[in-house]
Motif scaffolding. Structure first.
Motif, PDB file in Angstrom:
ATOM      1  N   ARG A 174      35.028  46.998  38.615  1.00 35.33           N
ATOM      2  CA  ARG A 174      36.720  46.051  39.320  1.00 35.33           C
ATOM      3  C   ARG A 174      37.899  47.288  39.284  1.00 35.33           C
ATOM      4  O   ARG A 174      38.606  47.335  40.311  1.00 35.33           O
ATOM      5  CB  ARG A 174      36.530  44.804  38.714  1.00 35.33           C
ATOM      6  CG  ARG A 174      37.817  44.443  38.865  1.00 35.33           C
ATOM      7  CD  ARG A 174      38.704  43.536  38.311  1.00 35.33           C
ATOM      8  NE  ARG A 174      39.694  43.113  38.803  1.00 35.33           N
ATOM      9  CZ  ARG A 174      40.364  41.964  38.775  1.00 35.33           C
ATOM     10  NH1 ARG A 174      40.541  41.502  36.994  1.00 35.33           N
ATOM     11  NH2 ARG A 174      41.694  42.302  39.545  1.00 35.33           N
ATOM     12  N   LEU A 175      38.316  47.863  38.419  1.00 36.47           N
ATOM     13  CA  LEU A 175      39.150  48.800  37.727  1.00 36.47           C
ATOM     14  C   LEU A 175      39.265  49.870  38.814  1.00 36.47           C
ATOM     15  O   LEU A 175      40.316  50.161  39.380  1.00 36.47           O
ATOM     16  CB  LEU A 175      39.750  48.725  36.711  1.00 36.47           C
ATOM     17  CG  LEU A 175      40.110  48.159  35.849  1.00 36.47           C
ATOM     18  CD1 LEU A 175      40.973  48.334  34.494  1.00 36.47           C
ATOM     19  CD2 LEU A 175      40.697  46.905  36.469  1.00 36.47           C
ATOM     20  N   VAL A 176      38.248  50.696  38.921  1.00 36.22           N
ATOM     21  CA  VAL A 176      37.928  51.733  39.663  1.00 36.22           C
ATOM     22  C   VAL A 176      38.442  51.222  41.340  1.00 36.22           C
ATOM     23  O   VAL A 176      39.024  52.142  42.093  1.00 36.22           O
ATOM     24  CB  VAL A 176      36.734  52.431  39.619  1.00 36.22           C
ATOM     25  CG1 VAL A 176      36.117  53.532  40.828  1.00 36.22           C
ATOM     26  CG2 VAL A 176      36.546  53.131  38.508  1.00 36.22           C
ATOM     27  N   LEU A 177      38.036  50.462  41.691  1.00 39.69           N
ATOM     28  CA  LEU A 177      38.519  49.480  43.162  1.00 39.69           C
ATOM     29  C   LEU A 177      39.728  49.128  43.432  1.00 39.69           C
ATOM     30  O   LEU A 177      40.168  49.043  44.378  1.00 39.69           O
ATOM     31  CB  LEU A 177      37.005  48.081  43.196  1.00 39.69           C
ATOM     32  CG  LEU A 177      35.554  49.186  43.505  1.00 39.69           C
ATOM     33  CD1 LEU A 177      34.586  47.753  43.856  1.00 39.69           C
ATOM     34  CD2 LEU A 177      35.684  49.765  44.440  1.00 39.69           C
ATOM     35  N   SER A 178      40.319  47.958  41.928  1.00 40.72           N
ATOM     36  CA  SER A 178      41.226  48.291  41.678  1.00 40.72           C
ATOM     37  C   SER A 178      41.873  49.112  42.279  1.00 40.72           C
ATOM     38  O   SER A 178      43.543  48.795  42.354  1.00 40.72           O
ATOM     39  CB  SER A 178      41.489  47.452  40.059  1.00 40.72           C
ATOM     40  OG  SER A 178      42.883  46.835  40.091  1.00 40.72           O
ATOM     41  N   GLY A 179      42.342  50.037  41.102  1.00 38.03           N
ATOM     42  CA  GLY A 179      43.208  51.374  41.574  1.00 38.03           C
ATOM     43  C   GLY A 179      43.326  51.933  42.674  1.00 38.03           C
ATOM     44  O   GLY A 179      44.433  51.964  42.911  1.00 38.03           O
ATOM     45  N   ALA A 210      40.936  38.751  44.558  1.00 40.33           N
ATOM     46  CA  ALA A 210      39.733  38.492  46.184  1.00 40.33           C
ATOM     47  C   ALA A 210      38.821  39.604  46.154  1.00 40.33           C
ATOM     48  O   ALA A 210      37.325  38.976  46.081  1.00 40.33           O
ATOM     49  CB  ALA A 210      41.169  37.997  47.955  1.00 40.33           C
ATOM     50  N   ILE A 211      38.627  40.408  46.704  1.00 37.03           N
ATOM     51  CA  ILE A 211      37.722  41.447  46.893  1.00 37.03           C
ATOM     52  C   ILE A 211      37.166  41.561  45.645  1.00 37.03           C
ATOM     53  O   ILE A 211      36.198  41.816  45.711  1.00 37.03           O
ATOM     54  CB  ILE A 211      38.109  42.799  47.362  1.00 37.03           C
ATOM     55  CG1 ILE A 211      38.604  42.830  48.761  1.00 37.03           C
ATOM     56  CG2 ILE A 211      37.130  43.913  47.234  1.00 37.03           C
ATOM     57  CD1 ILE A 211      39.385  44.123  49.415  1.00 37.03           C
ATOM     58  N   THR A 212      37.419  41.974  43.947  1.00 35.31           N
ATOM     59  CA  THR A 212      36.545  42.430  43.251  1.00 35.31           C
ATOM     60  C   THR A 212      36.323  40.946  42.549  1.00 35.31           C
ATOM     61  O   THR A 212      35.397  41.733  40.831  1.00 35.31           O
ATOM     62  CB  THR A 212      37.561  43.425  42.439  1.00 35.31           C
ATOM     63  OG1 THR A 212      38.617  42.544  42.153  1.00 35.31           O
ATOM     64  CG2 THR A 212      37.780  45.041  43.493  1.00 35.31           C
ATOM     65  N   TYR A 213      36.366  39.985  42.906  1.00 35.10           N
ATOM     66  CA  TYR A 213      36.670  38.852  41.530  1.00 35.10           C
ATOM     67  C   TYR A 213      34.802  38.632  41.437  1.00 35.10           C
ATOM     68  O   TYR A 213      35.369  38.478  39.726  1.00 35.10           O
ATOM     69  CB  TYR A 213      36.838  37.666  41.918  1.00 35.10           C
ATOM     70  CG  TYR A 213      36.838  36.778  40.989  1.00 35.10           C
ATOM     71  CD1 TYR A 213      38.137  36.365  40.319  1.00 35.10           C
ATOM     72  CD2 TYR A 213      36.101  35.273  41.099  1.00 35.10           C
ATOM     73  CE1 TYR A 213      37.741  35.399  39.420  1.00 35.10           C
ATOM     74  CE2 TYR A 213      35.441  34.664  40.121  1.00 35.10           C
ATOM     75  CZ  TYR A 213      36.979  34.605  38.635  1.00 35.10           C
ATOM     76  OH  TYR A 213      37.367  33.741  37.596  1.00 35.10           O
ATOM     77  N   PRO A 214      34.285  38.233  42.361  1.00 40.56           N
ATOM     78  CA  PRO A 214      32.604  38.704  41.013  1.00 40.56           C
ATOM     79  C   PRO A 214      32.670  40.000  39.594  1.00 40.56           C
ATOM     80  O   PRO A 214      31.425  39.379  38.950  1.00 40.56           O
ATOM     81  CB  PRO A 214      31.471  39.129  42.156  1.00 40.56           C
ATOM     82  CG  PRO A 214      32.626  39.174  43.913  1.00 40.56           C
ATOM     83  CD  PRO A 214      33.937  39.214  43.672  1.00 40.56           C
TER      84      PRO A 214
END
Length: 307
Positions: free
Chosen positions: A287-292, A46-50
């Motif tokens: 996204r993946l940096v935030l995602s991790g 939800a946070i990183t979708y854009p």
């Protein structure tokens, strides 16, 4: 005094992180891993979708579009909510994916851990590979296929899908279950590599920090987030070509353009150049940096609450 020490030891054992076992490991309950992983996956999506939306649009065939151009054009034509086309599919899929990933990774890791509960880098790689393959089959391929088709459809002059449910029903009605399992092989390859690289990097760095800087202590949220972010950074560059092939195989025109994943890779390399395999690296990197950071932080905090 002895009872106080025993209680403290029991407390430490109970809250030990599943991603890096302590010297007195206690295996986490499967339902706890599943719930914490699903929660972390839904929050992260939800946070990183854009960033996922922009990355996917950039990877489609045809005219190349810069990430900022996609961002500006989408907001201008469809408003900010346009950046969330296909979001429902990713949130549901990401929750299922992360739940399966942590559940299977914890299971494989407990099988491969030594007497002290520590997992070597090669064994962590193997556990991550198994977790990635499981999540690809059970959760990622259907949700990624639907998300990709919804994003591809949203940029058409007259979109045919009215949302997640309508899009899913229409795809299954027209193409059957094969329609939502398109691109399974590249997804399995990508998810296996993703989880293997991410978990190995995360587990190795975390065990190093715990053994040198904070022996026997829980890591604070800031350090957990930082280690997770580094794991995401390494994962992006190692697996980007597989991600591009996956996106192409799941696009609306894939059936008429590609005979399979290898044919897709061949056409991209010969017609568009090798550099095309790293298209969308910027948004995916964000996204993946935030995602991790988000996933590992949310997961471990949820585990501490429910364990």
């Amino acid at each position: 005094m002895a009872s106080t020490a025993a209680a403290a030891a029991a407390s430490t054992t109970t809250t030990a992180s599943p991603s890096s076992p302590s010297s007195a490991p206690k295996r986490d309950k499967p339902l706890h891993s599943l719930f914490a992983g699903a929660t972390a996956g839904a929050v992260e999506a939800a946070i990183t979708y854009p960033t996922e939306f922009v990355k996917t649009r950039a990877q489609f065939g045809g005219q190349r579009e810069a990430p900022l151009t996609i961002l500006r054009t989408t907001i201008k034509e469809r408003g900010f909510t346009g950046l969330y086309a296909g979001c429902g599919a990713l949130v549901v899929g990401n929750a299922a994916k992360a739940g399966v990933r942590f559940l299977t990774y914890d299971h494989f890791k407990s099988m491969l851990a030594d007497e002290q509960g520590r997992v070597s880098a090669p064994r962590s790689l193997l556990a991550g590979l198994g977790a990635g393959m499981a999540e690809a089959v059970l959760a990622v391929t259907p949700s990624e296929t639907i998300k990709t088709k919804l994003i591809d459809d949203a940029k058409q002059p007259t979109p045919q899908y009215r949302g997640l449910v309508h899009g899913t029903v229409t795809i299954v009605r027209k193409e059957g279950l094969r329609g939502i399992y398109r691109g399974l092989i590249p997804v399995m390859a990508r998810q296996g590599a993703n989880s293997a690289v991410r978990f190995t990097t995360y587990t190795t760095l975390k065990q190093f920090v715990q053994s040198t800087a904070r022996p026997g202590q829980q890591l604070p949220t800031t350090i957990t987030f930082g280690i997770g972010a580094v794991a995401g950074l390494v994962t992006v560059y190692a697996t980007m070509p597989l991600d591009v092939i996956k996106t192409r195989m799941q696009s609306l025109g894939a059936r008429s353009q590609y005979r399979g994943a290898l044919h897709c890779a061949y056409r991209i390399a010969t017609e568009e150049g090798i550099a095309r395999f790293w298209t969308g690296t910027g948004p995916r990197l964000v996204r993946l940096v935030l995602s991790g950071g988000i996933v590992f932080t949310v997961y471990e905090n949820v585990m501490r609450v429910i364990a």
